[in-house]
Design a protein around this motif. Structure first.
Motif, PDB file in Angstrom:
ATOM      1  N   GLU A   9       6.076   5.582  12.920  1.00 44.50           N
ATOM      2  CA  GLU A   9       5.209   5.880  13.359  1.00 44.50           C
ATOM      3  C   GLU A   9       4.355   6.343  11.441  1.00 44.50           C
ATOM      4  OE1 GLU A   9       2.827   9.161  16.044  1.00 44.50           O
ATOM      5  OE2 GLU A   9       4.766   8.258  16.261  1.00 44.50           O
ATOM      6  N   LEU A  10       5.232   7.454  11.362  1.00 46.10           N
ATOM      7  CA  LEU A  10       5.166   8.217  10.585  1.00 46.10           C
ATOM      8  C   LEU A  10       4.196   7.242   8.930  1.00 46.10           C
ATOM      9  CD1 LEU A  10       4.481  10.671   8.826  1.00 46.10           C
ATOM     10  CD2 LEU A  10       6.715  10.844   8.392  1.00 46.10           C
ATOM     11  N   GLU A  11       5.333   6.797   8.695  1.00 43.06           N
ATOM     12  CA  GLU A  11       4.694   5.554   7.669  1.00 43.06           C
ATOM     13  C   GLU A  11       3.631   4.672   7.444  1.00 43.06           C
ATOM     14  OE1 GLU A  11       6.729   1.380   5.958  1.00 43.06           O
ATOM     15  OE2 GLU A  11       8.405   2.993   6.998  1.00 43.06           O
ATOM     16  N   ASP A  12       3.039   4.350   9.293  1.00 42.28           N
ATOM     17  CA  ASP A  12       2.466   3.736   9.532  1.00 42.28           C
ATOM     18  C   ASP A  12       1.032   4.639   9.649  1.00 42.28           C
ATOM     19  OD1 ASP A  12       4.147   1.445   9.704  1.00 42.28           O
ATOM     20  OD2 ASP A  12       3.489   1.726  12.345  1.00 42.28           O
ATOM     21  N   GLU A  13       0.977   5.516   9.667  1.00 39.35           N
ATOM     22  CA  GLU A  13       0.046   6.913   9.446  1.00 39.35           C
ATOM     23  C   GLU A  13      -0.451   6.480   8.237  1.00 39.35           C
ATOM     24  OE1 GLU A  13      -1.405  10.626  12.281  1.00 39.35           O
ATOM     25  OE2 GLU A  13       0.948  10.109  12.232  1.00 39.35           O
ATOM     26  N   LEU A  14       0.621   7.330   7.763  1.00 36.61           N
ATOM     27  CA  LEU A  14      -0.030   7.245   5.646  1.00 36.61           C
ATOM     28  C   LEU A  14      -0.252   5.805   5.394  1.00 36.61           C
ATOM     29  CD1 LEU A  14       3.892   8.946   5.177  1.00 36.61           C
ATOM     30  CD2 LEU A  14       1.116  10.124   5.216  1.00 36.61           C
ATOM     31  N   ILE A  15       0.233   5.604   6.157  1.00 37.14           N
ATOM     32  CA  ILE A  15      -0.486   4.125   5.364  1.00 37.14           C
ATOM     33  C   ILE A  15      -1.765   4.023   4.890  1.00 37.14           C
ATOM     34  CG2 ILE A  15      -0.107   1.452   4.365  1.00 37.14           C
ATOM     35  CD1 ILE A  15       2.670   1.660   5.340  1.00 37.14           C
ATOM     36  N   SER A  16      -1.708   4.094   6.721  1.00 34.60           N
ATOM     37  CA  SER A  16      -3.071   3.795   7.034  1.00 34.60           C
ATOM     38  C   SER A  16      -4.635   4.815   6.647  1.00 34.60           C
ATOM     39  CB  SER A  16      -3.111   4.099   8.882  1.00 34.60           C
ATOM     40  OG  SER A  16      -4.530   4.517   9.695  1.00 34.60           O
ATOM     41  N   VAL A  17      -3.523   5.912   6.693  1.00 33.00           N
ATOM     42  CA  VAL A  17      -4.771   7.119   6.098  1.00 33.00           C
ATOM     43  C   VAL A  17      -5.308   6.981   4.344  1.00 33.00           C
ATOM     44  CG1 VAL A  17      -4.536   9.062   8.226  1.00 33.00           C
ATOM     45  CG2 VAL A  17      -3.410   8.561   5.804  1.00 33.00           C
ATOM     46  N   CYS A  18      -4.258   6.428   3.881  1.00 33.93           N
ATOM     47  CA  CYS A  18      -4.493   6.484   2.202  1.00 33.93           C
ATOM     48  C   CYS A  18      -5.597   5.048   2.052  1.00 33.93           C
ATOM     49  CB  CYS A  18      -3.185   6.117   1.889  1.00 33.93           C
ATOM     50  SG  CYS A  18      -2.008   7.905   1.409  1.00 33.93           S
ATOM     51  N   ARG A  19      -5.037   3.750   2.835  1.00 34.17           N
ATOM     52  CA  ARG A  19      -5.681   2.713   2.335  1.00 34.17           C
ATOM     53  C   ARG A  19      -7.341   3.000   3.348  1.00 34.17           C
ATOM     54  NH1 ARG A  19      -5.640  -1.125   0.794  1.00 34.17           N
ATOM     55  NH2 ARG A  19      -5.880  -2.663   2.110  1.00 34.17           N
ATOM     56  N   THR A  20      -7.422   3.729   4.115  1.00 32.55           N
ATOM     57  CA  THR A  20      -8.389   3.887   5.021  1.00 32.55           C
ATOM     58  C   THR A  20      -9.880   4.562   4.237  1.00 32.55           C
ATOM     59  OG1 THR A  20      -8.278   3.433   7.195  1.00 32.55           O
ATOM     60  CG2 THR A  20     -10.186   4.884   6.428  1.00 32.55           C
ATOM     61  N   THR A  21      -9.060   5.667   3.440  1.00 36.47           N
ATOM     62  CA  THR A  21     -10.155   6.777   2.155  1.00 36.47           C
ATOM     63  C   THR A  21      -9.918   6.508   1.102  1.00 36.47           C
ATOM     64  OG1 THR A  21      -8.571   8.609   3.439  1.00 36.47           O
ATOM     65  CG2 THR A  21      -9.631   9.083   1.186  1.00 36.47           C
ATOM     66  N   ILE A  22      -8.579   5.876   0.332  1.00 34.16           N
ATOM     67  CA  ILE A  22      -8.552   4.893  -0.785  1.00 34.16           C
ATOM     68  C   ILE A  22      -8.885   3.339  -1.472  1.00 34.16           C
ATOM     69  CG2 ILE A  22      -7.788   5.048  -3.262  1.00 34.16           C
ATOM     70  CD1 ILE A  22      -5.785   6.879  -2.061  1.00 34.16           C
ATOM     71  N   GLY A  23      -8.847   3.135   0.494  1.00 33.00           N
ATOM     72  CA  GLY A  23      -9.424   1.233  -0.515  1.00 33.00           C
ATOM     73  C   GLY A  23      -8.174   0.649  -0.813  1.00 33.00           C
ATOM     74  N   ASP A  24      -9.136  -0.334  -2.050  1.00 32.76           N
ATOM     75  CA  ASP A  24      -8.776  -1.295  -2.960  1.00 32.76           C
ATOM     76  C   ASP A  24      -7.954  -0.395  -4.567  1.00 32.76           C
ATOM     77  OD1 ASP A  24      -8.457  -3.535  -1.619  1.00 32.76           O
ATOM     78  OD2 ASP A  24     -10.606  -3.953  -1.856  1.00 32.76           O
ATOM     79  N   GLY A  25      -8.100   1.063  -4.284  1.00 26.25           N
ATOM     80  CA  GLY A  25      -7.993   1.812  -5.076  1.00 26.25           C
ATOM     81  C   GLY A  25      -6.250   2.105  -5.137  1.00 26.25           C
ATOM     82  N   LEU A  26      -6.320   2.303  -4.042  1.00 31.79           N
ATOM     83  CA  LEU A  26      -4.673   2.588  -3.771  1.00 31.79           C
ATOM     84  C   LEU A  26      -3.504   1.571  -4.647  1.00 31.79           C
ATOM     85  CD1 LEU A  26      -2.960   4.511  -2.529  1.00 31.79           C
ATOM     86  CD2 LEU A  26      -2.879   2.999   0.021  1.00 31.79           C
ATOM     87  N   ARG A  27      -2.903   2.252  -5.103  1.00 30.90           N
ATOM     88  CA  ARG A  27      -2.164   1.833  -6.321  1.00 30.90           C
ATOM     89  C   ARG A  27      -0.545   1.863  -5.761  1.00 30.90           C
ATOM     90  NH1 ARG A  27      -3.589   0.236 -11.399  1.00 30.90           N
ATOM     91  NH2 ARG A  27      -1.526   0.261 -12.139  1.00 30.90           N
ATOM     92  N   SER A  28       0.287   3.001  -5.010  1.00 30.06           N
ATOM     93  CA  SER A  28       1.039   2.883  -4.356  1.00 30.06           C
ATOM     94  C   SER A  28       0.844   4.178  -3.810  1.00 30.06           C
ATOM     95  CB  SER A  28       2.139   3.308  -5.795  1.00 30.06           C
ATOM     96  OG  SER A  28       2.265   4.258  -6.096  1.00 30.06           O
ATOM     97  N   LEU A  29       2.119   4.124  -3.053  1.00 27.12           N
ATOM     98  CA  LEU A  29       2.301   5.444  -2.028  1.00 27.12           C
ATOM     99  C   LEU A  29       4.177   5.589  -1.472  1.00 27.12           C
ATOM    100  CD1 LEU A  29       1.445   7.483   0.272  1.00 27.12           C
ATOM    101  CD2 LEU A  29       1.322   5.512   1.979  1.00 27.12           C
TER     102      LEU A  29
END
Length: 127
Positions: A9-29
């Motif tokens: 759940e934490l993993e999914d939530e972190l990926i979701s907020v980062c992808r939503t906020t940064i979009g395609d500019g996200l390289r890694s998490l």
């Protein structure tokens, strides 16, 4: 090195907020604690050969920095940005766990937005 306190759940939530906020500019998490780390996201056009151990060891220094700046007149620590020629590293630490993201160049207000989103997720985690 897998982190035992990281839930799906934490993993999914972190990926979701980062992808939503940064979009395609996200390289890694990458999620990390004092004893482990796990890369949660790597953009498909990037090589999987980064030396995560070296990066994580550096970001763990933030646990000590929180103590150093704890009673500062600057207020509470929020996040750290490191600027590189082709992108950025942004680190957020809450308690005994943290996240760092690597990104393509972004407008400065987007860093604050993603750091706030990550902090909210980490603060809400009961681990």
């Amino acid at each position: 090195m897998t982190v035992s306190s990281l839930t799906d759940e934490l993993e999914d939530e972190l990926i979701s907020v980062c992808r939503t906020t940064i979009g395609d500019g996200l390289r890694s998490l990458t999620y990390f604690t004092a004893n482990g780390h796990e890369q949660l996201y790597l953009r498909s056009d990037l090589e999987r050969d980064a030396d995560l151990e070296r990066f994580v060891a550096n970001e763990r220094l933030g646990f000590t920095s929180q103590q150093t700046y704890g009673d500062s007149e600057l207020g509470e620590y929020e996040f750290t940005i490191r600027v590189f020629e082709w992108g950025y590293v942004t680190r957020v630490i809450v308690g005994d766990h943290g996240v760092y993201v690597t990104t393509d160049p972004l407008p400065m207000d987007e860093f604050h937005e993603v750091a706030t989103a990550i902090r909210t997720v980490l603060e809400g985690d009961d681990s």
